[in-house]
Write a protein that holds these residues in place. Sequence first.
Motif, PDB file in Angstrom:
ATOM      1  N   GLY A  12       0.749  -1.185  -0.096  1.00  0.00           N
ATOM      2  CA  GLY A  12       0.063   0.080  -0.090  1.00  0.00           C
ATOM      3  C   GLY A  12       0.682   1.464  -0.060  1.00  0.00           C
ATOM      4  N   TYR A  13       1.900   1.450  -0.396  1.00  0.00           N
ATOM      5  CA  TYR A  13       3.036   2.434  -0.191  1.00  0.00           C
ATOM      6  C   TYR A  13       2.911   3.112  -1.658  1.00  0.00           C
ATOM      7  CZ  TYR A  13       4.814  -0.237   3.627  1.00  0.00           C
ATOM      8  OH  TYR A  13       5.380  -1.000   4.641  1.00  0.00           O
ATOM      9  N   PRO A  14       2.430   4.422  -1.479  1.00  0.00           N
ATOM     10  CA  PRO A  14       2.313   5.285  -2.646  1.00  0.00           C
ATOM     11  C   PRO A  14       3.424   5.431  -3.425  1.00  0.00           C
ATOM     12  CG  PRO A  14       1.927   6.581  -1.050  1.00  0.00           C
ATOM     13  CD  PRO A  14       2.374   5.334  -0.391  1.00  0.00           C
ATOM     14  N   ASP A  15       3.395   5.581  -5.053  1.00  0.00           N
ATOM     15  CA  ASP A  15       4.678   5.891  -5.712  1.00  0.00           C
ATOM     16  C   ASP A  15       5.416   7.085  -5.214  1.00  0.00           C
ATOM     17  OD1 ASP A  15       4.022   3.874  -7.194  1.00  0.00           O
ATOM     18  OD2 ASP A  15       3.176   4.849  -8.912  1.00  0.00           O
ATOM     19  N   GLU A  16       4.870   8.269  -4.699  1.00  0.00           N
ATOM     20  CA  GLU A  16       5.440   9.177  -4.288  1.00  0.00           C
ATOM     21  C   GLU A  16       6.323   9.123  -2.947  1.00  0.00           C
ATOM     22  OE1 GLU A  16       1.211   9.929  -2.920  1.00  0.00           O
ATOM     23  OE2 GLU A  16       2.191   9.179  -4.560  1.00  0.00           O
ATOM     24  N   LYS A  17       6.181   7.857  -2.531  1.00  0.00           N
ATOM     25  CA  LYS A  17       6.811   7.397  -1.190  1.00  0.00           C
ATOM     26  C   LYS A  17       8.111   6.786  -1.702  1.00  0.00           C
ATOM     27  CE  LYS A  17       6.136   5.264   3.341  1.00  0.00           C
ATOM     28  NZ  LYS A  17       5.197   4.916   4.265  1.00  0.00           N
ATOM     29  N   LEU A  18       8.257   6.253  -2.846  1.00  0.00           N
ATOM     30  CA  LEU A  18       9.446   5.087  -3.263  1.00  0.00           C
ATOM     31  C   LEU A  18      10.237   5.960  -4.328  1.00  0.00           C
ATOM     32  CD1 LEU A  18       6.843   2.125  -4.446  1.00  0.00           C
ATOM     33  CD2 LEU A  18       7.943   2.609  -2.190  1.00  0.00           C
ATOM     34  N   GLU A  19      11.557   5.521  -4.344  1.00  0.00           N
ATOM     35  CA  GLU A  19      12.677   5.902  -5.110  1.00  0.00           C
ATOM     36  C   GLU A  19      13.586   5.002  -5.124  1.00  0.00           C
ATOM     37  OE1 GLU A  19      15.437   9.976  -5.681  1.00  0.00           O
ATOM     38  OE2 GLU A  19      13.804  10.027  -4.190  1.00  0.00           O
ATOM     39  N   ILE A  20      14.004   4.792  -6.679  1.00  0.00           N
ATOM     40  CA  ILE A  20      15.013   3.889  -6.970  1.00  0.00           C
ATOM     41  C   ILE A  20      16.523   4.579  -7.006  1.00  0.00           C
ATOM     42  CG2 ILE A  20      16.087   2.504  -8.671  1.00  0.00           C
ATOM     43  CD1 ILE A  20      13.985   1.043  -7.014  1.00  0.00           C
ATOM     44  N   ILE A  21      17.519   4.082  -6.329  1.00  0.00           N
ATOM     45  CA  ILE A  21      18.845   4.843  -6.859  1.00  0.00           C
ATOM     46  C   ILE A  21      19.536   3.636  -7.459  1.00  0.00           C
ATOM     47  CG2 ILE A  21      20.956   5.631  -5.657  1.00  0.00           C
ATOM     48  CD1 ILE A  21      19.353   6.544  -3.146  1.00  0.00           C
ATOM     49  N   VAL A  22      19.871   4.242  -8.397  1.00  0.00           N
ATOM     50  CA  VAL A  22      20.962   3.256  -9.441  1.00  0.00           C
ATOM     51  C   VAL A  22      22.436   3.538  -9.170  1.00  0.00           C
ATOM     52  CG1 VAL A  22      21.475   2.523 -11.683  1.00  0.00           C
ATOM     53  CG2 VAL A  22      19.395   3.369 -11.334  1.00  0.00           C
ATOM     54  N   ASN A  23      23.115   2.666  -8.192  1.00  0.00           N
ATOM     55  CA  ASN A  23      24.220   3.019  -7.739  1.00  0.00           C
ATOM     56  C   ASN A  23      25.419   2.408  -8.859  1.00  0.00           C
ATOM     57  OD1 ASN A  23      26.228   3.726  -5.872  1.00  0.00           O
ATOM     58  ND2 ASN A  23      26.345   1.884  -4.722  1.00  0.00           N
ATOM     59  N   ARG A  24      26.673   3.247  -8.621  1.00  0.00           N
ATOM     60  CA  ARG A  24      27.770   2.755  -9.659  1.00  0.00           C
ATOM     61  C   ARG A  24      27.411   2.630 -11.023  1.00  0.00           C
ATOM     62  NH1 ARG A  24      29.380  -2.328  -5.963  1.00  0.00           N
ATOM     63  NH2 ARG A  24      29.735  -1.242  -3.926  1.00  0.00           N
ATOM     64  N   PHE A  25      26.576   4.059 -11.467  1.00  0.00           N
ATOM     65  CA  PHE A  25      25.859   3.822 -12.607  1.00  0.00           C
ATOM     66  C   PHE A  25      26.986   4.431 -13.911  1.00  0.00           C
ATOM     67  CE2 PHE A  25      23.585   6.328 -16.113  1.00  0.00           C
ATOM     68  CZ  PHE A  25      23.109   5.137 -16.579  1.00  0.00           C
ATOM     69  N   GLU A  26      27.014   3.644 -15.166  1.00  0.00           N
ATOM     70  CA  GLU A  26      27.999   4.266 -15.885  1.00  0.00           C
ATOM     71  C   GLU A  26      27.167   4.398 -17.320  1.00  0.00           C
ATOM     72  OE1 GLU A  26      30.913   1.270 -16.171  1.00  0.00           O
ATOM     73  OE2 GLU A  26      32.320   2.228 -14.825  1.00  0.00           O
ATOM     74  N   LYS A  27      27.188   5.688 -17.938  1.00  0.00           N
ATOM     75  CA  LYS A  27      26.302   5.846 -19.021  1.00  0.00           C
ATOM     76  C   LYS A  27      26.817   4.984 -20.220  1.00  0.00           C
ATOM     77  CE  LYS A  27      25.704  10.862 -18.135  1.00  0.00           C
ATOM     78  NZ  LYS A  27      25.966  12.165 -18.551  1.00  0.00           N
ATOM     79  N   ALA A  28      27.949   4.396 -20.265  1.00  0.00           N
ATOM     80  CA  ALA A  28      28.419   3.628 -21.355  1.00  0.00           C
ATOM     81  C   ALA A  28      28.158   2.176 -20.866  1.00  0.00           C
ATOM     82  CB  ALA A  28      29.982   3.898 -21.612  1.00  0.00           C
ATOM     83  N   GLY A  29      27.558   1.908 -20.030  1.00  0.00           N
ATOM     84  CA  GLY A  29      27.179   0.362 -19.608  1.00  0.00           C
ATOM     85  C   GLY A  29      26.245  -0.229 -20.388  1.00  0.00           C
ATOM     86  N   GLU A  30      26.210  -1.608 -20.442  1.00  0.00           N
ATOM     87  CA  GLU A  30      25.436  -2.446 -21.386  1.00  0.00           C
ATOM     88  C   GLU A  30      24.166  -2.075 -20.917  1.00  0.00           C
ATOM     89  OE1 GLU A  30      26.207  -6.438 -21.202  1.00  0.00           O
ATOM     90  OE2 GLU A  30      28.413  -6.269 -21.515  1.00  0.00           O
ATOM     91  N   ILE A  31      23.341  -1.862 -19.722  1.00  0.00           N
ATOM     92  CA  ILE A  31      22.073  -1.516 -19.530  1.00  0.00           C
ATOM     93  C   ILE A  31      21.858  -0.078 -19.201  1.00  0.00           C
ATOM     94  CG2 ILE A  31      20.178  -1.954 -18.015  1.00  0.00           C
ATOM     95  CD1 ILE A  31      21.262  -4.767 -17.403  1.00  0.00           C
TER      96      ILE A  31
END
Length: 383
Positions: A291-310
């Motif tokens: 029941g947690y609303p979307d405004e309560k949730l946040e994803i942190i993509v750690n060690r992100f590289e723009k040139a990565g495969e994904i």
Amino acid sequence: MKIVVISPNGQHLQGIRQALESGAHTVRLYEGGKSRMREIADEERPDLMLVDGICRDATELAHVEQVGTRHPGLAVLLLCASHTPEFLIAAMRAGVREVLPSPVSDEALRAAVDRVAAKLRGTQPRQGRVLAFMSAKGGSGATFLATNLAWQLAEGATVLLVDLNLQFGDALSFVHDGRPPSTIADVAKDISRLDASLLAASTVKLTPRLGLLAAPEDLSQAAEVRSDHVEAILKVAASSFDFVVVDLPRSLDPMTIAVLDRSARIFGVLQSALPDLRNATRLLQAFRALGYPDEKLEIIVNRFEKAGEIGLDQIQRALGNTRMTTVPNAWRDVAASINHGDPLARTARGGPVARQLAELARTLSPRQEDENRGLLGRLFRRA
């Protein structure tokens, strides 16, 4: 702070949501007019109500007076395309806190909301915001991000960092090289005596504004900590600190759910790899099922590289419309910080990771405008 927005203009509603959600507020949107004020106030019990469309007819201010009588602690802001000085005076007499232009600029809106929040903090018991961190997959870096964000927040606010990885928690080692005087297990044993003084005495004082409640050092003590203990600790902590940052284990049980229920923001941490994405999808599904609303949730993509495969687009497609933040890959800075037990704010303050965490801290704890502006200045403010 819980904010309700009422407007007949759907475009205005979405613009206001985008402007306010970055400040960690809970925002509810209602399309309609002033006639819905009482109904919505009774249902939502918000701290602040933004009403778009009461502008010239002073008789319409009866809706504001009615809501103010039923909910004395509710602050009301009006958004007006045009108005007269006489109307502004009548609005203030009816209990309106401020009258802003419609449409309103993001800066003017956030400043007005910050003033209301500061006023509420001065008249109500403190209710610090709980921020929860949970890894989508082991080794994603949730503990590192939680400890370093707590350090950044403590530069301008009081913060308690709670290590709830009860069996193998090591948050203390990321920012300190000593042993804790006591742990969360010790607090649980004396839970009947728990108050702000006992909690403060049980923490490691990392800075004048930052304390850490460590995980048990003895594995056998982990089983002694129950969910009701955690709820009691969070209640006292939220009344004593501006922020309570909780490093959670990667599990959903009564203890972690007790934290998630109280959290103003839940951060799911992952890296840009397929196993992380699979687990993050399942984690978000579980959060929404709870029941947690979307405004309560946040994803942190750690060690992100723009040139990565994904890439970021692929991650966003996989996870839907969940709010997302990236933390760049600067492994030398991070490794040095962890190995020396010093936060990045000390070892690599100008580095990309420290800068990103400082920006995240700023969005969670925005600088407040001067509270001492005069009444006439507020009445005739323009965006």
